[in-house]
Every structure is written in structure tokens, then in C-alpha cells.
Design a protein around this motif. Sequence first.
Motif, PDB file in Angstrom:
ATOM      1  N   GLU A 222       0.829  -1.207   0.000  1.00 34.52           N
ATOM      2  CA  GLU A 222       0.000   0.000   0.000  1.00 34.52           C
ATOM      3  C   GLU A 222       0.864   1.257   0.000  1.00 34.52           C
ATOM      4  O   GLU A 222       0.569   2.235  -0.702  1.00 34.52           O
ATOM      5  CB  GLU A 222      -0.934  -0.025   1.205  1.00 34.52           C
ATOM      6  N   THR A 223       1.926   1.236   0.802  1.00 38.02           N
ATOM      7  CA  THR A 223       2.823   2.391   0.838  1.00 38.02           C
ATOM      8  C   THR A 223       3.531   2.565  -0.499  1.00 38.02           C
ATOM      9  O   THR A 223       3.684   3.688  -0.999  1.00 38.02           O
ATOM     10  CB  THR A 223       3.865   2.222   1.963  1.00 38.02           C
ATOM     11  N   ARG A 224       3.955   1.456  -1.078  1.00 38.67           N
ATOM     12  CA  ARG A 224       4.642   1.510  -2.369  1.00 38.67           C
ATOM     13  C   ARG A 224       3.722   2.085  -3.450  1.00 38.67           C
ATOM     14  O   ARG A 224       4.137   2.936  -4.245  1.00 38.67           O
ATOM     15  CB  ARG A 224       5.110   0.105  -2.751  1.00 38.67           C
ATOM     16  N   ASP A 225       2.465   1.647  -3.461  1.00 38.52           N
ATOM     17  CA  ASP A 225       1.512   2.158  -4.450  1.00 38.52           C
ATOM     18  C   ASP A 225       1.286   3.664  -4.261  1.00 38.52           C
ATOM     19  O   ASP A 225       1.173   4.408  -5.245  1.00 38.52           O
ATOM     20  CB  ASP A 225       0.181   1.420  -4.337  1.00 38.52           C
ATOM     21  N   PHE A 226       1.203   4.103  -3.012  1.00 35.57           N
ATOM     22  CA  PHE A 226       1.034   5.526  -2.743  1.00 35.57           C
ATOM     23  C   PHE A 226       2.238   6.321  -3.243  1.00 35.57           C
ATOM     24  O   PHE A 226       2.089   7.388  -3.847  1.00 35.57           O
ATOM     25  CB  PHE A 226       0.825   5.756  -1.247  1.00 35.57           C
ATOM     26  N   MET A 227       3.438   5.796  -3.018  1.00 33.30           N
ATOM     27  CA  MET A 227       4.641   6.451  -3.529  1.00 33.30           C
ATOM     28  C   MET A 227       4.587   6.596  -5.047  1.00 33.30           C
ATOM     29  O   MET A 227       4.921   7.649  -5.598  1.00 33.30           O
ATOM     30  CB  MET A 227       5.895   5.666  -3.129  1.00 33.30           C
ATOM     31  N   GLU A 233       2.498  12.080 -10.208  1.00 36.04           N
ATOM     32  CA  GLU A 233       2.127  13.504 -10.186  1.00 36.04           C
ATOM     33  C   GLU A 233       3.363  14.387 -10.324  1.00 36.04           C
ATOM     34  O   GLU A 233       3.342  15.389 -11.052  1.00 36.04           O
ATOM     35  CB  GLU A 233       1.379  13.817  -8.889  1.00 36.04           C
ATOM     36  N   ALA A 234       4.445  14.029  -9.625  1.00 39.52           N
ATOM     37  CA  ALA A 234       5.667  14.812  -9.713  1.00 39.52           C
ATOM     38  C   ALA A 234       6.227  14.795 -11.132  1.00 39.52           C
ATOM     39  O   ALA A 234       6.760  15.803 -11.620  1.00 39.52           O
ATOM     40  CB  ALA A 234       6.709  14.284  -8.730  1.00 39.52           C
ATOM     41  N   ALA A 235       6.110  13.662 -11.814  1.00 39.73           N
ATOM     42  CA  ALA A 235       6.567  13.576 -13.202  1.00 39.73           C
ATOM     43  C   ALA A 235       5.729  14.477 -14.113  1.00 39.73           C
ATOM     44  O   ALA A 235       6.256  15.100 -15.048  1.00 39.73           O
ATOM     45  CB  ALA A 235       6.507  12.128 -13.680  1.00 39.73           C
ATOM     46  N   LEU A 299       0.263  14.240  -3.657  1.00 34.82           N
ATOM     47  CA  LEU A 299       1.347  15.043  -3.079  1.00 34.82           C
ATOM     48  C   LEU A 299       0.796  16.012  -2.039  1.00 34.82           C
ATOM     49  O   LEU A 299       1.427  16.247  -0.996  1.00 34.82           O
ATOM     50  CB  LEU A 299       2.087  15.804  -4.174  1.00 34.82           C
ATOM     51  N   ALA A 300      -0.373  16.573  -2.313  1.00 39.00           N
ATOM     52  CA  ALA A 300      -0.981  17.496  -1.353  1.00 39.00           C
ATOM     53  C   ALA A 300      -1.324  16.775  -0.050  1.00 39.00           C
ATOM     54  O   ALA A 300      -1.123  17.315   1.048  1.00 39.00           O
ATOM     55  CB  ALA A 300      -2.228  18.129  -1.954  1.00 39.00           C
ATOM     56  N   ALA A 301      -1.833  15.542  -0.156  1.00 41.37           N
ATOM     57  CA  ALA A 301      -2.154  14.772   1.047  1.00 41.37           C
ATOM     58  C   ALA A 301      -0.889  14.450   1.833  1.00 41.37           C
ATOM     59  O   ALA A 301      -0.862  14.575   3.074  1.00 41.37           O
ATOM     60  CB  ALA A 301      -2.879  13.484   0.659  1.00 41.37           C
TER      61      ALA A 301
END
Length: 316
Positions: A222-227, A233-235, A299-301
Motif C-alpha cells: 500500500e505504501t509503495r503504491d502511494f509512492m 504527479e511529480a513527473a 502530493l498534497a495529502a
Amino acid sequence: MKLTILGAGAIGGWVAARLALAGHEVSVLARHPTATALAGGITVVERGKEQVAHPDIATDAASLGPQDILIIAVKGPGLADAAQAARPLIGAETLIVPMMNGVPWWYVDGAPLISVDPTGAIAADLPIDQVIGCVVHAACRRPNPARIEVAMLDSVLVGEPSGVMSERASALGDLFREAGLAGEAVPDIRRAIWYKLWGNMTANPISALTLATADRILANGETRDFMLRCMAEAAQIGAAIGCPISESGEDRLMITATLGAFKTSMLQDVELGRPIELDALLAAPLEIAARVGVAAPNLAALHGLTRLMGDSRGLL
């Protein structure tokens, strides 16, 4: 040449030691407790080899006077104070080299980035025409103020904020390379900055929130998917500002995985109760995203959660 390093942390101490060992006239500007700790030299451990360097240690910038090269190796929250303290070190020809994570104050044209230089004081103290951008791809540990352990060294990239290849940037890259710092001058330092940010703008805050090393973060699905959602988004933001990224998020995480159970710099700061450099890593990218009209809810979250954690712990 006369070189001064302002900020004797892991990166600053390593750079100072390498330049001193290469025979350059190097000074380190530090606060009194750190200066006392460095009086016997700086020990660098790299690839199983241990060396002790003896740069000059100073606590008063005025005693050093204008330098040929000023390297500022502090974290984002300390930059405004560092820029003010550096005034006596900056002459008309001084090259100013910020070795910092995240988006620097000079990164975008037009209106300044309120998130990293809200009053314009940094831009006023550090003239942009004397700045050489820098990206450090290295991992160093500092078990005590006088000992630096280099876990990984890939490159130290330098370049003009304007994006042109210059003689002074090339000479600086050569200087770093000859000192064992894997220096290289590149034509587009903005793109190099965004590429590094693409990786650590997620890993750093997530590690600070979870108190987990990188291997544990990547092992959690789950953490990996969030990353990966944050990195996508950063890309998109990078593509909108002329800093496209050709790799996939999975490709980048594979590189991160090779570092094993390492603690990000932000996790180390949380553990030691030091201010976290959240603005340069997340607030500035979000400010840029708003300017170019790119939505970045993940990213905002991440920014909101990390800022709340930092506020609760007194780390902002």
C-alpha cells in the motif's frame, strides 16, 4: 583558491574533507560546539579507507573574508540564516554553490517561490548571477560531528541556473572530480534537481511519518503504491516545466531498493528532533504545480500529513 564550506553536517563535512585532502585551502564555518568537535580534524571513511583531513575551522565569517568558492551545505530551514551569515564571505567574483535537497529559491522564472523564500531575503543575500546549481547523489552518515561515513557516491552535478554550459561550471565540476567527489558539469541543472526530487520528495516524508527505513517502506504494498501515485504527479509537474522524466516510478524504486535499510535524512531529523526540510521537498513543488495547472492530490495529502506531524512535534 580559497574555499569555505558553510554547514558541517554529513555532506558539508565530507566535501570539506575531500577538498582539503586534495590540497585546497579549505575553511569550514561552524558554530562553536561543532568547531570544537572538529578541532582535531574530520575523519572520512569511504570504500573501507579511513582518512583524516584538517581544514581550517572558523566561527566568524568576517575573519575569513571573501572567498573564491562558497559551498552552502545546510538544510532548507536553515538557509535564510546561513545566507545572512555568509555575507562577509561573498565578494564580486565569489561562486555560490548551494548543496541542498529539493527546489532552490532560484528555480523558477518570474515571481519568487513563497514556500522557500517568503520575504526574498535569500535571493537578496545570494546573488543569482553568482550561483551555480548543484545536485549531490551521495549518502553519508555522521555518527559524530568529526566522522563521516560514505555509504554511496554516484555523482555531484553542477550547472548554471540559466541552463548554459559555462567555463566556470566546467571548472567547478573538474575541481570536484579531482577531489574524489565525482563532479560533473551538466547543461540542465534544473532537470537534474527535479530528477533527484522525484525520488526523495516521497521517500523522505513517508519515512518521517512511519519511522520506517526505506526497505520496509518499499516492502509494504500500500505504501509503495502511494509512492508511485505521488511520483506520477511529480513527473507530470516536471513535464509541464520542461523537466521531463523518462524512467518509470518502478525503475526509480528499484534503485532505491539497492540502498537497503537506510534512513532518509528527514527520518534522521525526526529522530533527533531537528527541523524537517518540508518546504523545499513538497511545498515548493505544490506551489509550482498550482502555477502550471497540474493537479497533485496525492502530493498534497502527503504534504498535509507531514506538515501536521511536524507541527505536532515542533519540527517546523
